[in-house]
Design a protein around this motif. Structure first.
Motif, mmCIF file in Angstrom:
data_model
loop_
_atom_site.group_PDB
_atom_site.id
_atom_site.type_symbol
_atom_site.label_atom_id
_atom_site.label_comp_id
_atom_site.label_asym_id
_atom_site.label_seq_id
_atom_site.Cartn_x
_atom_site.Cartn_y
_atom_site.Cartn_z
ATOM 1 N N ALA A 55 0.646 -1.052 0.208
ATOM 2 C CA ALA A 55 -0.154 0.002 0.277
ATOM 3 C C ALA A 55 1.029 1.609 0.094
ATOM 4 C CB ALA A 55 -0.926 0.211 1.310
ATOM 5 N N GLN A 56 1.658 1.086 0.579
ATOM 6 C CA GLN A 56 3.466 2.640 1.096
ATOM 7 C C GLN A 56 3.667 2.741 -0.512
ATOM 8 O OE1 GLN A 56 5.482 1.296 4.502
ATOM 9 N NE2 GLN A 56 4.788 3.482 4.775
ATOM 10 N N GLU A 57 4.007 1.824 -0.957
ATOM 11 C CA GLU A 57 3.732 1.556 -2.790
ATOM 12 C C GLU A 57 3.385 2.523 -3.456
ATOM 13 O OE1 GLU A 57 6.988 1.934 -5.657
ATOM 14 O OE2 GLU A 57 7.261 1.182 -4.133
ATOM 15 N N ALA A 58 1.883 1.650 -3.433
ATOM 16 C CA ALA A 58 1.575 2.451 -4.440
ATOM 17 C C ALA A 58 0.661 3.881 -4.269
ATOM 18 C CB ALA A 58 -0.270 1.302 -4.080
ATOM 19 N N ALA A 59 0.511 3.802 -3.362
ATOM 20 C CA ALA A 59 0.493 4.996 -2.716
ATOM 21 C C ALA A 59 1.682 6.672 -3.497
ATOM 22 C CB ALA A 59 0.605 5.903 -0.972
ATOM 23 N N ARG A 60 2.654 5.547 -2.674
ATOM 24 C CA ARG A 60 3.922 6.615 -3.675
ATOM 25 C C ARG A 60 3.481 6.890 -6.029
ATOM 26 N NH1 ARG A 60 7.003 3.937 0.863
ATOM 27 N NH2 ARG A 60 7.439 2.661 -0.819
ATOM 28 N N SER A 61 3.086 5.876 -5.559
ATOM 29 C CA SER A 61 3.330 5.610 -7.713
ATOM 30 C C SER A 61 1.814 5.987 -7.461
ATOM 31 C CB SER A 61 3.325 4.407 -7.846
ATOM 32 O OG SER A 61 1.580 3.710 -7.584
ATOM 33 N N GLY A 62 1.143 6.715 -6.957
ATOM 34 C CA GLY A 62 -0.146 7.036 -7.583
ATOM 35 C C GLY A 62 -1.608 6.703 -7.703
ATOM 36 N N ALA A 63 -1.460 5.579 -7.482
ATOM 37 C CA ALA A 63 -2.126 4.391 -7.031
ATOM 38 C C ALA A 63 -4.155 4.274 -6.382
ATOM 39 C CB ALA A 63 -1.871 2.912 -7.578
ATOM 40 N N LEU A 64 -3.658 5.383 -4.948
ATOM 41 C CA LEU A 64 -4.127 5.472 -4.345
ATOM 42 C C LEU A 64 -4.248 6.817 -3.706
ATOM 43 C CD1 LEU A 64 -3.078 2.835 -1.610
ATOM 44 C CD2 LEU A 64 -5.167 2.642 -3.334
ATOM 45 N N PRO A 65 -4.912 7.295 -5.158
ATOM 46 C CA PRO A 65 -5.318 8.456 -5.380
ATOM 47 C C PRO A 65 -5.571 8.943 -3.778
ATOM 48 C CG PRO A 65 -6.574 7.783 -6.892
ATOM 49 C CD PRO A 65 -6.068 6.602 -5.936
ATOM 50 N N GLY A 66 -5.314 10.201 -3.122
ATOM 51 C CA GLY A 66 -6.419 10.539 -2.243
ATOM 52 C C GLY A 66 -5.869 10.203 -0.812
ATOM 53 N N VAL A 67 -5.043 8.742 -0.760
ATOM 54 C CA VAL A 67 -4.897 8.355 0.414
ATOM 55 C C VAL A 67 -3.658 9.521 1.192
ATOM 56 C CG1 VAL A 67 -3.067 6.908 1.912
ATOM 57 C CG2 VAL A 67 -5.152 5.671 -0.439
ATOM 58 N N THR A 68 -3.613 8.866 2.283
ATOM 59 C CA THR A 68 -3.112 9.956 3.322
ATOM 60 C C THR A 68 -2.683 9.370 4.489
ATOM 61 O OG1 THR A 68 -5.085 10.451 4.845
ATOM 62 C CG2 THR A 68 -4.698 11.923 3.226
ATOM 63 N N LYS A 69 -2.802 8.935 4.914
ATOM 64 C CA LYS A 69 -1.971 7.589 5.723
ATOM 65 C C LYS A 69 -1.963 6.271 5.104
ATOM 66 C CE LYS A 69 -0.111 8.116 10.123
ATOM 67 N NZ LYS A 69 0.000 8.300 11.834
ATOM 68 N N VAL A 70 -1.734 5.104 5.984
ATOM 69 C CA VAL A 70 -1.759 4.136 5.774
ATOM 70 C C VAL A 70 -1.262 2.920 7.265
ATOM 71 C CG1 VAL A 70 -1.124 1.536 4.736
ATOM 72 C CG2 VAL A 70 -1.387 3.827 3.559
ATOM 73 N N SER A 71 -1.937 2.496 7.688
ATOM 74 C CA SER A 71 -0.905 2.510 9.731
ATOM 75 C C SER A 71 -1.264 1.211 9.591
ATOM 76 C CB SER A 71 -2.075 3.467 10.192
ATOM 77 O OG SER A 71 -2.131 4.565 10.057
ATOM 78 N N PRO A 72 -0.122 0.067 9.251
ATOM 79 C CA PRO A 72 -0.849 -1.352 10.688
ATOM 80 C C PRO A 72 -1.198 -1.629 11.738
ATOM 81 C CG PRO A 72 1.772 -0.509 10.694
ATOM 82 C CD PRO A 72 0.676 0.519 9.601
ATOM 83 N N CYS A 73 -2.262 -1.949 11.641
ATOM 84 C CA CYS A 73 -1.997 -3.116 13.310
ATOM 85 C C CYS A 73 -1.988 -3.900 13.517
ATOM 86 C CB CYS A 73 -3.092 -2.416 13.146
ATOM 87 S SG CYS A 73 -3.436 -2.312 15.631
ATOM 88 N N LEU A 74 -1.834 -4.998 14.343
ATOM 89 C CA LEU A 74 -1.669 -6.502 14.326
ATOM 90 C C LEU A 74 -2.732 -7.101 13.454
ATOM 91 C CD1 LEU A 74 -1.657 -6.580 18.774
ATOM 92 C CD2 LEU A 74 0.148 -5.843 17.222
ATOM 93 N N THR A 75 -4.260 -6.935 13.312
ATOM 94 C CA THR A 75 -4.306 -8.187 12.901
ATOM 95 C C THR A 75 -5.554 -7.280 11.923
ATOM 96 O OG1 THR A 75 -6.787 -7.991 13.871
ATOM 97 C CG2 THR A 75 -4.810 -9.216 14.524
ATOM 98 N N SER A 76 -4.318 -5.726 10.873
ATOM 99 C CA SER A 76 -5.733 -4.923 9.870
ATOM 100 C C SER A 76 -4.585 -4.149 9.678
ATOM 101 C CB SER A 76 -6.953 -4.227 10.595
ATOM 102 O OG SER A 76 -6.422 -3.721 11.980
ATOM 103 N N VAL A 77 -4.579 -2.865 8.641
ATOM 104 C CA VAL A 77 -4.480 -2.182 7.763
ATOM 105 C C VAL A 77 -5.369 -0.790 7.667
ATOM 106 C CG1 VAL A 77 -2.880 -1.356 6.313
ATOM 107 C CG2 VAL A 77 -2.355 -3.019 6.679
ATOM 108 N N LEU A 78 -4.892 0.334 8.866
ATOM 109 C CA LEU A 78 -5.746 1.671 8.343
ATOM 110 C C LEU A 78 -5.490 2.019 7.049
ATOM 111 C CD1 LEU A 78 -8.242 3.003 9.091
ATOM 112 C CD2 LEU A 78 -6.526 4.730 10.901
#
Length: 265
Positions: A55-78
Motif C-alpha cells: 500500500a505504501q508503494e501504491a500510494a507513492r506511485s499514485g495508484a491510491l489517489p487521495g490516501v493520506t496515511k497507511v497504518s498497520p495494526c496487529l491484524t489489520s491495515v487502516l
C-alpha cells in the motif's frame, strides 16, 4: 427498529462467511480498514506487513489517489484518505484491487528494510517475571531467553503510548494470557510478554503483561529530530547482555541504549 445506514449494511453484507478472506470495513468518514482476522496468527502478521508495504508503494506511485496515511495494526491495515480529493467508493475499489490480488493465507512478509540490534538484560531485577513465563511455557528460563533472542521479531504496530512498539510473533508456546492481577508499574525500557508478543515500554506504566527483560533503548525521544525511531515493519533482534552491563547502559542516559541500526535498502 431503525435499519443500519446503507453504507454500513453494504459492508456487512460483503463480509465473507468462514472463508478467511480479508474484510474491507468502513472506519469513520475518512477511513477504510482491511481486517484479516480477529486473532493473531503467523499468516495474519505476514499479511498485514505485506499489505502495508504494498500500500505504501501504491500510494507513492499514485495508484491510491487521495490516501493520506497507511497504518498497520496487529491484524489489520487502516487506509486514511482525504474525502475532498477522493470519493469513498473509488477509494474502496482501489483498496479492493490490492487485496484481491493476493492469497493472503500464503503471505510472507517483505524483507525488512531496517534491522535493529538492541541490547537487553533478561531476568533478575531487569526481568522479574522471567521464571513465571518459563513455568507457564514449559521451558527453562535459559530456553526462554534463547527463543526470544533467536526470533526475528518485527515491529507489528506502534501505539498505546507514543513510540511504543508491539513486537512478534514468538513461538506458539508463548501464547500466554495476561496476568490475572495488574502490575502497578514497570519501568521505562521494560520488555514484557503476552499472547506471543513483546511490548517495549516507552515510559513507566502499569501493565498486565509479564516483564521478562529491560533495555536502555528508548522508543520515544521527544527532544530528538526523530522522536519515534522505530517504524512498523522494522526487524528487531534482542541481544542478551548481563545485568551489570545493562545497569551501565541505563546509567549512561544514551537513548540509543547501545542499539545498532542496519539499513538494508
Amino acid at each position: 427498529m431503525r435499519g443500519k445506514p446503507p453504507e454500513i449494511a453494504e459492508e456487512i453484507s460483503r463480509r465473507p462467511a468462514g472463508t478467511g478472506a480479508p474484510e474491507i470495513l468502513t472506519l469513520g468518514r475518512d477511513g477504510w480498514l482491511v481486517r484479516f482476522a480477529l486473532t493473531l496468527e503467523p499468516w495474519v502478521t505476514a499479511a498485514v506487513q505485506k499489505l502495508h508495504a504494498q500500500a505504501q508503494e501504491a500510494a507513492r506511485s499514485g495508484a491510491l489517489p487521495g490516501v493520506t496515511k497507511v497504518s498497520p495494526c496487529l491484524t489489520s491495515v487502516l487506509f486514511t484518505f482525504d474525502p475532498a480529493s477522493s470519493e469513498r467508493a473509488t477509494m474502496r475499489a482501489a483498496i479492493a484491487r490490492l487485496v484481491e490480488a493476493e492469497d493472503w493465507h500464503a503471505a510472507t512478509p517483505e524483507p525488512a528494510a531496517r534491522l535493529w540490534q538492541v541490547p537487553v538484560a533478561f531476568g533478575g531485577e531487569h526481568g522479574p517475571d522471567l521464571d513465571e513465563v518459563a513455568t507457564l511455557s514449559g521451558r527453562a528460563a535459559e530456553q526462554v531467553i534463547e527463543d526470544i533472542a533467536q526470533t526475528p521479531l518485527r515491529v507489528l504496530a506502534i501505539g498505546f503510548a507514543p513510540g511504543q512498539p508491539y513486537l512478534g510473533l514468538l513461538p506458539a508456546a508463548y501464547d500466554l494470557p495476561r496476568m490475572s492481577a495488574l502490575n502497578p508499574q514497570v519501568p521505562q525500557g521494560a520488555i514484557a510478554l503476552a499472547v506471543r508478543q513483546l511490548v517495549l515500554f516507552a515510559n513507566a506504566s502499569p501493565t498486565g503483561w509479564r516483564q521478562v527483560a529491560r533495555t536502555a533503548f528508548r522508543p520515544f525521544r521527544p527532544d530528538s529530530d526523530t522522536p519515534i525511531p522505530l517504524r512498523a515493519g522494522d526487524e528487531m533482534r534482542l541481544v542478551p547482555v548481563s545485568g551489570s552491563e545493562m545497569s551501565v547502559l541505563l546509567s549512561a542516559g544514551d537513548p540509543a541504549g547501545g542499539a545498532r541500526l542496519e539499513v538494508r535498502r
